[in-house]
Design a protein around this motif. Structure first.
Motif, mmCIF file in Angstrom:
data_model
loop_
_atom_site.group_PDB
_atom_site.id
_atom_site.type_symbol
_atom_site.label_atom_id
_atom_site.label_comp_id
_atom_site.label_asym_id
_atom_site.label_seq_id
_atom_site.Cartn_x
_atom_site.Cartn_y
_atom_site.Cartn_z
ATOM 1 N N ALA A 119 0.774 -1.253 0.265
ATOM 2 C CA ALA A 119 -0.167 -0.047 0.074
ATOM 3 C C ALA A 119 0.752 1.322 -0.024
ATOM 4 O O ALA A 119 1.905 1.407 0.541
ATOM 5 N N ALA A 120 0.391 2.374 -0.572
ATOM 6 C CA ALA A 120 1.123 3.742 -0.395
ATOM 7 C C ALA A 120 0.607 4.154 0.730
ATOM 8 O O ALA A 120 -0.175 4.503 1.340
ATOM 9 N N ALA B 116 -6.232 -1.837 9.838
ATOM 10 C CA ALA B 116 -5.829 -0.327 9.810
ATOM 11 C C ALA B 116 -4.249 -0.249 9.985
ATOM 12 O O ALA B 116 -3.635 -0.732 10.926
ATOM 13 N N ALA B 117 -3.824 0.564 8.929
ATOM 14 C CA ALA B 117 -2.448 0.920 8.866
ATOM 15 C C ALA B 117 -2.312 2.489 9.210
ATOM 16 O O ALA B 117 -2.856 3.358 8.699
ATOM 17 N N LYS C 277 -19.846 2.356 7.738
ATOM 18 C CA LYS C 277 -20.190 2.318 9.107
ATOM 19 C C LYS C 277 -19.388 1.677 10.054
ATOM 20 O O LYS C 277 -19.078 2.179 11.315
ATOM 21 N N VAL C 278 -19.089 0.399 9.835
ATOM 22 C CA VAL C 278 -18.180 -0.484 10.661
ATOM 23 C C VAL C 278 -17.081 0.024 11.083
ATOM 24 O O VAL C 278 -16.459 0.264 12.059
ATOM 25 N N LYS C 279 -16.426 0.735 9.686
ATOM 26 C CA LYS C 279 -14.838 1.223 10.063
ATOM 27 C C LYS C 279 -15.235 2.540 10.972
ATOM 28 O O LYS C 279 -14.419 2.460 12.017
ATOM 29 N N TYR D 194 -4.553 3.249 5.409
ATOM 30 C CA TYR D 194 -4.999 1.997 4.636
ATOM 31 C C TYR D 194 -6.003 1.327 5.661
ATOM 32 O O TYR D 194 -5.609 1.149 6.992
ATOM 33 N N THR D 195 -7.224 0.871 5.290
ATOM 34 C CA THR D 195 -8.357 0.212 6.155
ATOM 35 C C THR D 195 -8.885 -0.576 5.229
ATOM 36 O O THR D 195 -8.720 -0.758 4.193
#
Length: 374
Positions: A15-16, A169-170, A244-246, A269-270
Motif C-alpha cells: 500500500a502507498a 488499519a495502518a 459504518k463499521v469502520k 489503509y483500512t
C-alpha cells in the motif's frame, strides 16, 4: 486463491503510505495467538519451535478498560505463541511435511456421494476422486450442508455461531497508547466496555519487534453483540455498511484509549472483513465425530471450544480413531461411533476465543445486546 489454515489467516498488502511510497503491510486478521496446555499439543508446539515456525510473543498483553486503563495478563498465564511470519505461514509450512497429502486448490467440494462402498466427491458435478472415508474439517453448519446430499443423517444440530467484524488499519505514526512506568506499552489488549471493540493488536510490534520505521498495522475486532447487530452477507458487504463499521470501530478505539472524538489519526489503509461464522457459541464437547456406518468424520476446534489447540487435538483424535477403525476387523462397526448423539452446551470464552488467564471470559452472547459487551 484461498489460503490454507482457515482462521490462521495473515494478509500481506502493498500500500502507498507517507509520501506515496509503497510499503508492505502485514496483518494477522483472525487468530491472534495461541497457548498450549495439553501435553500432546505442547509436543507439537515444541517441534514447531525447533523448526523456527513459531516463537513466544513476549510483548505486553492484557485487558484495557474504556478510558485507557490497562491491566496486564497475570504472570501465571501460560506462554503465548505466534507464527514467526504470521499465522498463515505456519499453516503453509505444515503442508510439505508428508507426501501422503495432496492439497487441491482452488476446489470447493459441493457434493458427497456413496458408490460401491466408496465416497465420490464432486465440485459442481466435476468428479474429484473416490475414497474409503471422508473427513470434514469445518464447522457443524457447513458439515451438515455437505452431508445433506450424502444419505447420512446430519451429525450436528442446532449449532450457533457468532459473527465478528475485523478492521485492519495502518497508521503512519504510532498510536497514543497509554503507558505506565510499571508496564510500558501494550501490543495486544482485550477491550472492555466498548460495544464496537473487543480486541486490538499491533501486528508491527508483534511480528517485527526489531525493525524500525515501519507503519503500525493494527488488527481490531468487534464484539460478538456488535457483529450480530450489523451482520450482512460476508461475501458481498455493502459499501455503506463497510464505512459504518469502520467509523464505529475507529470510534471504539478512541473510547478504549481515552481519546476525544475525532482526535485519532486517520489510517492511510483500512479494510473491513466480517467473520460471519467466527466462533461456536455451543458445542457437543467431544474431540471428534465419526459415523462408522458411513465412514464419515468431522473435526474442528468447535467440537470442544474455540482455540488452535482444540483444533489440533480434534484432528489428531479423529486421525487416530479412523486408523484404529481400519486396523480392526470391523465386525461391530457401531463400537467406533463417537459424538453422533451429543447435546450441545454453551461455550465460555472471550468474543474472539478461549484464553487461559483472562479474567473477562464469559459465555458468548446469544442475542444482540444494546449495552457494551466484551
Amino acid at each position: 486463491m484461498h489460503g490454507l489454515g482457515g482462521r490462521m489467516a495473515t494478509r500481506a498488502i502493498a500500500a502507498a503510505g507517507d509520501q506515496q511510497q509503497q510499503q508492505q503491510l502485514v496483518f494477522d486478521h483472525a487468530a491472534q495467538f495461541f497457548t498450549a496446555s495439553d501435553e500432546r499439543f505442547k509436543r507439537v508446539v515444541d517441534e514447531w519451535m525447533d523448526k523456527g515456525l513459531v516463537r513466544e510473543w513476549g510483548g505486553l498483553i492484557g485487558e484495557l478498560d474504556a478510558g485507557g486503563h490497562f491491566r496486564p495478563m497475570p504472570s501465571s498465564s501460560p506462554p503465548r505463541y505466534i507464527g514467526v511470519d504470521g499465522m498463515r505461514p505456519l499453516a503453509d509450512a505444515i503442508l510439505p511435511e508428508s507426501d501422503l497429502i495432496e492439497v487441491v486448490r482452488p476446489c470447493w467440494i459441493s457434493k458427497l456421494e456413496p458408490f460401491n462402498g466408496l465416497w465420490r466427491l464432486f465440485e459442481n458435478e466435476k468428479p474429484h476422486g473416490q475414497y474409503d472415508a471422508i473427513v470434514i474439517a469445518h464447522n457443524g453448519k457447513c458439515a451438515n450442508r455437505l452431508l445433506s446430499t450424502s444419505g447420512l443423517p446430519l451429525l450436528t444440530r442446532q449449532m450457533k455461531l457468532s459473527s465478528v467484524w475485523a478492521l485492519l488499519a495502518a497508521f503512519q505514526d504510532p498510536l497514543p497508547i497509554p503507558q505506565t512506568d510499571s508496564y510500558g506499552t501494550f501490543e495486544g489488549a482485550f477491550v472492555k466496555d466498548v460495544d464496537s471493540l473487543s480486541w486490538m493488536a499491533n501486528n508491527t510490534q508483534k511480528l517485527f519487534p526489531l525493525q524500525t520505521g515501519r507503519p503500525e498495522c493494527w488488527t481490531f475486532f468487534s464484539t460478538a453483540a456488535y457483529g450480530k447487530r450489523n451482520k450482512v452477507p460476508q461475501e458481498n458487504i455493502p459499501k455503506i455498511t463497510a464505512e459504518k463499521v469502520k467509523e464505529d470501530m475507529l470510534r471504539g478505539v478512541e473510547l478504549a484509549l481515552g481519546l476525544s472524538r475525532g482526535s485519532l489519526q486517520q489510517p492511510f489503509y483500512t479494510r473491513v472483513q466480517l467473520w460471519g461464522a467466527a466462533l461456536p457459541m455451543n458445542t457437543p464437547g467431544v474431540p471428534c465425530i465419526f459415523d462408522p456406518q458411513g465412514r464419515a468424520g468431522i473435526c474442528g476446534d468447535w467440537l470442544t471450544g474455540s482455540s488452535i489447540e482444540a483444533a489440533v487435538l480434534s484432528g489428531m483424535s479423529l486421525a487416530n480413531h479412523i486408523a484404529d477403525y481400519f486396523a480392526s476387523s470391523v465386525e461391530q462397526p457401531e463400537e467406533f461411533a463417537i459424538g453422533l448423539h451429543e447435546n450441545l452446551s454453551q461455550v465460555e470464552g472471550h468474543d474472539i476465543g478461549q484464553f487461559p488467564g483472562l479474567e473477562s471470559q464469559k459465555p458468548h452472547v446469544a442475542e444482540a445486546q444494546l449495552t457494551p459487551s466484551t
